[in-house]
Enzyme design. Structure first.
Site, mmCIF file in Angstrom:
data_model
loop_
_atom_site.group_PDB
_atom_site.id
_atom_site.type_symbol
_atom_site.label_atom_id
_atom_site.label_comp_id
_atom_site.label_asym_id
_atom_site.label_seq_id
_atom_site.Cartn_x
_atom_site.Cartn_y
_atom_site.Cartn_z
ATOM 1 N N THR A 1 4.025 1.442 -0.864
ATOM 2 C CA THR A 1 4.778 1.436 -2.122
ATOM 3 C C THR A 1 3.933 2.008 -3.255
ATOM 4 O O THR A 1 4.413 2.792 -4.078
ATOM 5 C CB THR A 1 5.211 -0.006 -2.433
ATOM 6 O OG1 THR A 1 5.963 -0.503 -1.324
ATOM 7 C CG2 THR A 1 6.058 -0.072 -3.690
ATOM 8 N N PHE B 1 -3.936 -0.375 7.671
ATOM 9 C CA PHE B 1 -4.652 -1.642 7.492
ATOM 10 C C PHE B 1 -5.471 -1.671 6.178
ATOM 11 O O PHE B 1 -5.184 -0.932 5.245
ATOM 12 C CB PHE B 1 -5.559 -1.951 8.687
ATOM 13 C CG PHE B 1 -4.821 -2.088 9.987
ATOM 14 C CD1 PHE B 1 -3.529 -2.612 10.049
ATOM 15 C CD2 PHE B 1 -5.426 -1.722 11.192
ATOM 16 C CE1 PHE B 1 -2.862 -2.753 11.264
ATOM 17 C CE2 PHE B 1 -4.754 -1.856 12.403
ATOM 18 C CZ PHE B 1 -3.483 -2.372 12.431
ATOM 19 N N TRP C 1 7.105 -0.696 -8.392
ATOM 20 C CA TRP C 1 8.139 -1.346 -7.576
ATOM 21 C C TRP C 1 9.388 -1.589 -8.428
ATOM 22 O O TRP C 1 10.504 -1.311 -7.998
ATOM 23 C CB TRP C 1 7.606 -2.674 -7.014
ATOM 24 C CG TRP C 1 8.572 -3.325 -6.056
ATOM 25 C CD1 TRP C 1 8.682 -3.112 -4.716
ATOM 26 C CD2 TRP C 1 9.570 -4.296 -6.393
ATOM 27 N NE1 TRP C 1 9.685 -3.879 -4.187
ATOM 28 C CE2 TRP C 1 10.246 -4.618 -5.195
ATOM 29 C CE3 TRP C 1 9.960 -4.926 -7.581
ATOM 30 C CZ2 TRP C 1 11.300 -5.538 -5.153
ATOM 31 C CZ3 TRP C 1 11.008 -5.836 -7.549
ATOM 32 C CH2 TRP C 1 11.663 -6.139 -6.342
ATOM 33 N N LYS D 1 0.831 -1.206 0.000
ATOM 34 C CA LYS D 1 0.000 0.000 0.000
ATOM 35 C C LYS D 1 0.872 1.264 0.000
ATOM 36 O O LYS D 1 0.630 2.186 -0.790
ATOM 37 C CB LYS D 1 -0.902 -0.025 1.232
ATOM 38 C CG LYS D 1 -1.990 1.002 1.246
ATOM 39 C CD LYS D 1 -2.916 0.735 2.424
ATOM 40 C CE LYS D 1 -2.071 0.545 3.679
ATOM 41 N NZ LYS D 1 -2.801 0.185 4.869
ATOM 42 N N ALA E 1 -3.460 2.380 14.170
ATOM 43 C CA ALA E 1 -4.606 2.204 13.279
ATOM 44 C C ALA E 1 -5.714 1.386 13.939
ATOM 45 O O ALA E 1 -6.774 1.203 13.342
ATOM 46 C CB ALA E 1 -4.164 1.560 11.977
ATOM 47 N N LYS F 1 12.729 -6.659 11.891
ATOM 48 C CA LYS F 1 13.437 -5.737 11.004
ATOM 49 C C LYS F 1 12.511 -4.605 10.589
ATOM 50 O O LYS F 1 11.338 -4.802 10.330
ATOM 51 C CB LYS F 1 13.954 -6.476 9.778
ATOM 52 C CG LYS F 1 15.240 -7.233 10.073
ATOM 53 C CD LYS F 1 15.982 -7.568 8.790
ATOM 54 C CE LYS F 1 17.258 -8.327 9.126
ATOM 55 N NZ LYS F 1 18.169 -8.386 7.982
ATOM 56 N N PHE G 1 3.766 -8.248 -9.179
ATOM 57 C CA PHE G 1 4.922 -9.037 -8.737
ATOM 58 C C PHE G 1 5.409 -9.851 -9.927
ATOM 59 O O PHE G 1 4.617 -10.209 -10.804
ATOM 60 C CB PHE G 1 4.535 -9.978 -7.594
ATOM 61 C CG PHE G 1 4.573 -9.335 -6.233
ATOM 62 C CD1 PHE G 1 3.740 -8.264 -5.924
ATOM 63 C CD2 PHE G 1 5.431 -9.809 -5.246
ATOM 64 C CE1 PHE G 1 3.769 -7.680 -4.664
ATOM 65 C CE2 PHE G 1 5.461 -9.226 -3.981
ATOM 66 C CZ PHE G 1 4.632 -8.162 -3.696
ATOM 67 N N ARG H 1 2.511 8.409 7.050
ATOM 68 C CA ARG H 1 2.797 8.464 8.477
ATOM 69 C C ARG H 1 4.292 8.283 8.768
ATOM 70 O O ARG H 1 5.016 7.708 7.971
ATOM 71 C CB ARG H 1 2.028 7.353 9.205
ATOM 72 C CG ARG H 1 0.558 7.621 9.363
ATOM 73 C CD ARG H 1 -0.186 6.367 9.760
ATOM 74 N NE ARG H 1 -0.198 5.414 8.655
ATOM 75 C CZ ARG H 1 -0.542 4.159 8.738
ATOM 76 N NH1 ARG H 1 -0.896 3.649 9.897
ATOM 77 N NH2 ARG H 1 -0.536 3.383 7.679
#
Lengths: 556, 556
Positions: free
Chosen positions: B73, B301, B409, B71, B273, B105, B381, B94
């Protein structure tokens, strides 16, 4: 009368890049924080390190009284005065702690015409250094409890964890807390507490670290407590030191600001002056020395505590060698040391000044024992009488040193030009043969006795049960070379805060000793030391806010 | 394959002043934080407010799965795509929370060729906003206990204090604590706890405040607990709101950074959220709208939680009116919503995609109920099959909307140019007739029932004992106009996180309701909500450190 904050707001600040240029630093050597603050980058700090060092001047003071001595004001004034007489001088002082500002009205950085700006920022979040220290400290704490939660591979004894949490806030309710309540999912219940951030060993480490590598190694050496076999457990055992270093990497870069007269000031670090060494960072002092003819710095409290720690901890560990010392006194503070009540300070009383000079004389003797030339800066107040000034002047002459009346509060750098000239004369006269009070090799207890005997003039030192054995255990563990940091009242050479003047023959009780393996010193606690203040009945926070122009009110 | 952090480090960043110029902001309109971050000054925010507003685009997503939807990205890619096709677009997202980075990570801001930089700073202290929120929150907490210590003039009932403390750290041991132990000097003993900073009501307030005045008034309205007569006690009763405002005055200024393609991004605020509304700040969104043709923003979310709160809380309270919605889906996430296990996602399975489209369709219907045009962005993807893409494309066509394959991406803004063109077509087509889901005037319980019925498709809502009475009491006290923020699992339309797809007919149990009088909404808690995370068995912190080039390792 115009207030400090009004003067500060009228300051004609130069863009911080111009101030950086004064230190020979270009646009990419500094990281701006707004238009009037910057950090000096790690690359720039490393690059200038090879440059020849300027002269280091320590500003210290007689025993503090409620009358005020103006040590920071004199530090700023002297810095401006040195620039006024043609020396490239930089000022190095500590950062202010956020929390206490919400209790009592906040401290300026200097006063009158001798101030560092921007005052508001410096008393609020500034460049975020203390927040970074809070984060790094509390990450280690979280990792300790998390380690026990997930099986306690290191067999940490939860009863012997000495690492507490910190917050930059006066919050007495957090001094003593039970954590991990509420059941299995929240971990093991244990008792601990919070200190104020300036009391964190991480703060002392940041101020003594030479560079990022040294920072990480020191963080790794922090002893967080003991395992079930009473062996020390370190931050490195928990693999916490790398992440703590990442949290502190920006904070370790010295902060550059300016005086009202647009001279450079590095304001960086702020360790407690009782349980820690009370000086600004080594990184800032070294960077200032490498980029200036003169660096003027100060140390916490009076010379018995602040100067001794500056010499025996900071200068020893960082290999610094001061060129001269300025001992600040005021007529008012000398009168209080001579037994006058605060309400009676306005009355002419050369006799009280004479009695108060006992305190001044003791500090002069102590400072000279470090083989450094000393000048007394008489920080001038409007009500000072000539008869009173003469007492001090004559007293100093008898000790073979000069008293210089300094009027920087009213006149800025020009008012401290005489003081600056005397400092240059001392520093360039080559009389300094700095040596710390005791050798690294002395046993830890002997170090404590040396400080208490030679500086505080105590008749003897008494150790609480277990203290001597603890010191010997640390010596056996390889910590015997460390200097000692004495935590005691700043109001007296003795451990009784009501004994003004120059007491001697008293007994110093060492209640407890603590190992700061990361910072690299042993703390000897002599008396009640508060590491988390509380707020007063009517905290300053109730009056603090923004006025109709969006300016902060009630903070100063 | 090159990683996100490697791409981010290779970014050719422009000086932040140049990015500010793109928004029509001059050197004195921004406060630099280093060379690649800045805050937009309050003066500049106020000045641009009068400018005509651009179009607001919300990026939301299907129900989240472990496969990831991208989202953020897509938000970044769409912003770059809009700039690529000649629109002046600004991205509003945010800020990241510091604490969780030391557990798992850390999160990038976007991914691949669609990222916001500097990534490391944004995942560490950034410009200090969260630290300021922590300070302001904890100052209020300290003032509560201090008030009771000094006589408790307000007669605060220590058993009914709802204001906890916060820390930006994953520290489960602080969830439930007893404070004020250790005797009289440390105050009254009571049980309380710490939340993570993003869960603070101060965070929600900062994100909803219109300006400094509004911030102060909202802070003053915070209910910290109840007195012995069960009347609410506010931050204003404690005179804490002024000082809290001073602590937050810099943090309230929006942060300006840039994308890999040097387009402006405002990264500001980060409320939870679940127990909060999960959107960036109103100040940032408004400032971006006033200085851009298009503003692309996202909400936390999936669309059932994030978009609904964005519309019914943020847009309602701030008077914002979105022009179009982008609903992000991936073939992988649709397969998981169609019942495929994560390990099997690589296999071609158009049937699973068809089943997963039930979730997509439900979100499309929900979004349309706000009278907004919708486009589905299929975040591409490498392993996606044409057969699978066709399923989604056909499904969307049946709903009368477009699916656009987005390749930001891999390709950056150019890969999102088609999506950008469709967004412009929708936004400039004038179809938007935004209306929130329910009127301000509806009773609070009815608001909860409306969200659960129309968005979650629940058969009914059950209230725990006391909930209905509490809501009525708040209505009687004048809080009935507030919107409702539902805290529930993000993984399902139901309260059972394992029910993927498009469940209906379930029961939503409202366990507890909370009043956020300062933020201006009521929270209805449906299920277990964690407001202080813990660290995992092997926290990321153990691997985080500086490498030999001084670069952060282990954080990403």
């Amino acid at each position: 009368m115009i207030t400090d904050i009004e003067i500060a707001r009228q300051a004609k600040k130069r863009p911080i890049s111009e101030i950086a240029e004064r230190l020979g630093l270009g646009a990419h050597d500094v990281l701006p924080y707004g238009h009037d603050k910057a950090k000096i980058s790690h690359d720039a700090v490393a690059r200038v390190a090879a440059q020849p060092a300027g002269r280091l001047i320590l500003v210290t003071a007689i025993s503090p009284t409620p009358a005020g001595e103006g040590k920071t004001t004199t530090t700023v004034g002297l810095g401006d005065g040195l620039n006024r007489i043609g020396k490239r001088a930089t000022i190095c002082i500590r950062e202010a702690s956020l929390g206490p500002n919400f209790g009592m009205k906040g401290g300026a950085a200097g006063g009158g015409r001798a101030q560092i700006v921007p005052m508001e920022d410096m008393n609020l979040h500034f460049t975020g250094d203390f927040h970074a220290i809070t984060s790094a400290h509390n990450l280690l704490a979280a990792m300790i409890d998390n380690h026990m939660y997930w099986g306690n591979r290191l067999r940490i004894d939860s009863r012997r964890i000495t690492w507490r949490r910190v917050m930059d806030m006066n919050d007495r309710a957090l001094r003593d807390v039970a954590i991990g309540l509420g059941g299995v999912a929240n971990g093991f219940t244990r008792q601990t507490g919070f200190d104020i951030t300036v009391a964190s060993e991480v703060m002392a480490i940041l101020c003594l670290a030479q560079d990022l590598d040294d920072l990480e190694q020191r963080l790794g050496r922090i002893v967080i407590g003991y395992d079930l076999d009473r062996r020390p457990v370190t931050a490195a055992d928990l693999d916490a030191h790398g992440a703590m270093t990442v949290l502190l990497k920006d904070a370790l870069q010295p902060n550059l600001v300016q005086t009202l007269e647009n001279n450079p000031a590095l304001v960086h670090g702020g360790p407690f002056a009782n349980i820690a060494h009370g000086c600004n960072s080594v990184m800032a002092t070294r960077t200032a020395l490498a980029t200036s003819d003169y660096v003027v710095t100060e140390a916490g409290f009076g010379a018995d505590l602040g100067a001794e720690k500056f010499f025996d901890i900071k200068c020893r560990l960082a290999g610094l060698s001061p060129a001269a010392v300025v001992l600040v006194a005021t007529i008012r503070a000398l009168k209080m040391n001579g037994g006058v009540a605060k309400a009676d300070l306005a009355q002419e009383d050369p006799g009280a000044v004479t009695r108060g000079c006992a305190n001044l004389g003791r500090h002069i003797e102590n400072l000279r024992s470090f083989n450094l030339p000393v000048v007394v800066a008489l920080n001038h107040f409007d009500g000072d009488r000539d008869s009173e000034l003469s007492v001090v002047s004559d007293f100093c002459a008898k000790h073979g040193i000069k008293m210089v009346v300094a009027r920087h509060w009213a006149q800025g750098g020009e008012g401290a030009a005489d003081l600056a000239r005397e400092v240059v004369s001392l520093a360039e006269g080559g009389a300094a043969r700095f040596a710390p009070l005791y050798p690294d090799s002395a046993p830890l207890w002997e170090k404590i006795e040396t400080i208490c005997g030679r500086i505080y003039r105590a008749a003897r030192v008494e150790a609480a049960p277990g203290v001597l054995a603890q010191l010997q255990a640390w010596e056996a563990a390889g910590h015997g070379h460390m200097p000692v940091c004495i935590a005691k009242t700043q109001y007296s050479f003795s451990t009784d805060p009501t004994r003004f003047g120059a007491p001697d023959g008293h007994i110093v009780p060492v209640r407890e000793v603590r190992l700061n393996a990361g910072a690299g010193f042993i703390v000897a606690i002599c008396g009640e030391i508060m590491t988390m203040p509380g707020l007063p009945r009517s905290p300053a926070a109730e009056q603090i806010g923004l006025d109709h122009h969006g300016q902060v009110k009630g903070l100063f």
